[in-house]
Design an enzyme around this catalytic site. Structure first.
Site, PDB file in Angstrom:
ATOM      1  CB  THR A 280      -0.905  -0.007   1.254  1.00 17.21           C
ATOM      2  OG1 THR A 280      -1.636  -1.230   1.250  1.00 17.21           O
ATOM      3  CG2 THR A 280      -1.874   1.146   1.258  1.00 17.21           C
TER       4      THR A 280
ATOM      5  CG  PHE B 148       0.395   4.402   3.920  1.00 21.92           C
ATOM      6  CD1 PHE B 148      -0.751   4.556   4.686  1.00 21.92           C
ATOM      7  CD2 PHE B 148       0.837   3.119   3.634  1.00 21.92           C
ATOM      8  CE1 PHE B 148      -1.436   3.447   5.163  1.00 21.92           C
ATOM      9  CE2 PHE B 148       0.158   2.009   4.105  1.00 21.92           C
ATOM     10  CZ  PHE B 148      -0.991   2.175   4.879  1.00 21.92           C
TER      11      PHE B 148
END
Ligand code: PEP
Ligand code: MN
Length: 695
Positions: free
Chosen positions: A289, A291
């Site tokens: 992911t 961020f």
């Protein structure tokens, strides 16, 4: 048969394990020392004004380590992988050191607080910890503060309660995180950093729980999509959504039940004293992911650090508009890394585009590209410029000299970015640039609710000075529509000279105006006087009017620069054309490219009319700016019988349209009655206007 003596094995393994532990400890000490040395080096590089990365030295170092490793029986790939990591970490440390110097503070300062969504152990919290750890603490580490949702985390940064915020923006399995994109667009924070975190979801439960007996699994929406294949394989288990992974663990922990489990990372399981029941449950083994780190103010990025810039654009509604906008990046040799679309609230089937690219927003080439983009889009906002998290790995083989541009075949050569001061630089000295014809030669055409403003047509905006009642505005809407006006006007916040005069119906009036516009299929325009009202009015009105008295209300100009609605800016009654252009520049510089101007009469010694219509302002403005220019004959004249001749003059002189006031019963009007046309006069004006032919 011989029996195996386990205790003897254990006795042998024990000391070896202790030795391994000791060596690992030493390894960590060495890594920390190496990082300290990297910091000393960057200080010396800074003092000597040297390049941040010396790729030749890095390659030579890596080759040496590979050779030395080989002598010790270590595989070249193994050594390469380890040193790539070590060097990348040291490079990031050096970058943060430079960044801290440039911005006067480090992201990693011990006093910093970082807002995140969820509770301790949530994905965002773990990502934040990895962000901080990835670059090494300088004087303690920041503290973390959890919030129930992304929006509250962003608000905490906006309000200054937290210094930074961490938000997930995309996941390799499930793609972009829409809520976060929308928040970035609508908040006043800047992206100041990025981090890619491999978050390996596991199934976690009480120690001893068994997969085959589970009845309930807690998971956050992202994990559910990341682990959909695994979850599909245990249909008998109920999935219970929770807002973050750590919350699921908390539930399992509190229930004390071996029938419950949750999806989270191993690291988070440790925080709750739970155990991993099954690892590797994500659809893709390599799921990670990305961020973003956000702050209230942008942070400068040192020109030597490879950086990325994120922007959002709202392209024109015409075929090829996106391709044209993206071609600007190609022309400037800028590498795009991401393109994501999101619908525009209120404009069905229109999309905003989020674009990430390699480059520093302070770089002249990037500035020139962004300048070119303003000519092609309705709205543009720079969300932030930040160091790219991917560190270019050290090459194992020395890179030969780069072929010179002259030796390159024409077709392979990247187009060169304009090095500096693009066209219109001279105009910038005057205090404006984006509004000028030097910046953008072609007429700006604003499209709103099926009406084109600018670019050749003549648009009539008509309606009452103020919205007074449903009946009044409905009757005005019908009159406007039946006789060829294209846009309905109506003031609901009135800038009255006296505080005792009618101040407008406010939001109740806005609802009536919108309802009236919708009932006849016409877009509506209304004035906003305070920054606090801008967003709320822009949610409903199609066009925002800034009145003459507010032409130099700079906070208001900045606020309407941030919205995705067209703005009509009226000339201040004592403002010069130079001042009009500078005021307009505020809106364009804020991102909103959809502005049109309105000459509404200025203060002179003449008292026969309310104002003096400066008719020559129209051709002067049309020559200097690409934006549409309107005329308001009503406020200029102040008396209804003069409105028609001035309206005709406006068309003859080349205005793109007019804005006029009328009223079903002018004697009863709550504001500007004397200048309101009677309906039959309005009808005559519309007929007379048709007779004026503009070449
Ligand atoms: C209006 O349009 O109602 C108005 C108040 O105009 P101005 O700002 O030009 O006075
Ligand atoms: Mn008025």
């Amino acid at each position: 048969m011989t029996t195996h003596d386990n205790s003897k094995d254990a006795a042998q393994i024990g000391p070896v394990r202790s030795e391994i532990d000791r060596l690992d400890g030493e390894l960590l000490q060495i890594l920390a020392k190496r990082r300290d040395l990297a910091r000393q080096i960057v200080e010396a590089k800074e003092a000597g004004n040297l390049a941040l990365r010396d790729t030749a030295r890095e390659t030579q170092l890596l080759k040496q380590r590979i050779a030395d490793g080989r002598d010790l029986g270590l595989d070249a790939q193994y050594v390469t992988a380890i040193f790539h990591e070590v060097i990348a970490e040291n490079v990031r440390t050096q970058h943060e050191h430079v960044q801290a110097g440039l911005n006067g503070s480090s992201i990693l300062a011990g006093s910093a607080t970082i807002a995140f969504q969820g509770i301790e152990g949530s994905f965002c919290h773990l990502a934040g910890r990895s962000f901080v750890a990835g670059t090494g603490p300088e004087g303690g580490s920041p503290s973390f503060l959890g919030f129930p949702d992304y929006q509250e985390a962003v608000r905490a940064v906006e309000s200054g309660r937290c210094d930074f915020g961490i938000l997930p923006i995309e996941n390799t399995t499930s793609g972009g995180i829409n809520d976060v994109y929308d928040l970035l667009l609508n908040s006043r924070v800047s992206i100041v950093g990025e981090e890619k975190v491999p978050l390996r979801p596991c199934l976690i439960g009480l120690p001893g729980a068994s997969l085959s007996h589970l009845e309930r699994i807690y998971a956050d929406p992202l994990s559910v999509s990341e682990c959909s294949a695994f979850l599909g394989s245990i249909p008998e288990c109920r999935i219970e959504f929770c807002s973050d992974a750590a919350l699921g663990l908390k539930r399992v922990h509190e229930s004390g039940s071996r029938l419950h489990a949750a999806i989270a990372t191993e690291e988070a399981a440790d925080l709750f004293g739970l155990a991993v029941l099954k690892g590797g449950i994500a659809n893709q083994e390599e799921s990670s992911t990305r961020f973003l780190l956000i702050a209230r103010k942008p942070r400068k990025v040192d020109a030597r650090i490879p950086s990325k810039t994120s922007i959002v654009i709202h392209t024109l509604n015409k075929p090829g508009a996106l391709v044209e906008a993206l071609a600007v990046f190609k022309e400037h040799g800028i590498n795009l890394t991401k393109l994501e679309s999101r619908p525009v609230p209120g404009n069905t089937w229109e999309e905003m585009f989020y674009v990430d690219f390699h480059g520093n927003s302070e770089d002249e080439g990037v500035k020139s590209a962004l300048g070119d983009l303003t000519k092609l889009v309705r709205f543009i906002k720079v969300l932030g410029c930040y160091p790219a998290c991917d560190v270019e790995p050290t090459a194992v083989e020395a890179q030969g000299p780069q072929p010179s541009a002259a030796a390159e075949p024409e077709a392979c050569r990247a187009p060169r970015a304009e090095p500096a001061a693009p066209k219109g630089a001279a105009a910038k000295d005057k205090g404006y640039r984006l509004v000028t014809r030097e910046h953008k030669e072609s007429d700006t055409v604003i499209q709103v609710g099926g009406v084109s403003i600018g670019g050749g047509g003549f648009v009539v905006i008509a309606g009452p000075c103020s919205v007074e009642s449903r009946e009044q505005i409905m009757s005005c809407a019908r009159e406007a529509r039946n006789h060829g006006a294209r846009i309905l006007r109506g003031g609901v916040f009135k800038p009255r000279t006296s505080p005792y005069s009618f101040q407008g119906m406010g939001y109740e009036g806005l609802d009536l105006l919108v309802e009236a516009g919708q009932s006849v299929g016409m877009p509506v325009i209304t004035e906003v006087m305070t920054t606090e009202d801008v967003e709320r009015v822009a949610e409903k009105a199609d066009i925002i009017q800034i009145g003459a008295r507010n032409m130099q209300n700079f906070s208001l100009l900045k606020a309407v620069g941030q919205i995705r609605r067209p703005v009509m800016l009226k000339r201040g009654m004592s403002s010069s054309i130079e001042e009009v252009l500078q005021a307009t520049e505020y809106i364009l510089a804020g991102g909103n490219q959809q502005v049109f101007l309105c000459e509404r009469g200025i203060r002179t010694f003449e008292t026969a009319t309310r104002g003096t219509l400066d008719i020559s302002a129209v051709p002067v403005l049309k020559k200097r700016t690409h934006l549409p220019v309107f005329v308001d004959p009503s406020h200029a004249a102040g008396v209804r019988d003069l409105v028609i001749p001035l309206a005709l003059a406006a068309k003859a002189v080349g205005a793109d349209g007019i804005i006029v006031e009328f009223h079903p019963e002018p004697e009863k009007a709550l504001s500007d009655g004397p200048q309101a046309l009677r309906f039959p006069q309005f009808e005559r004006m519309m007929e007379d206007l048709k007779k004026i032919q503009v070449p």
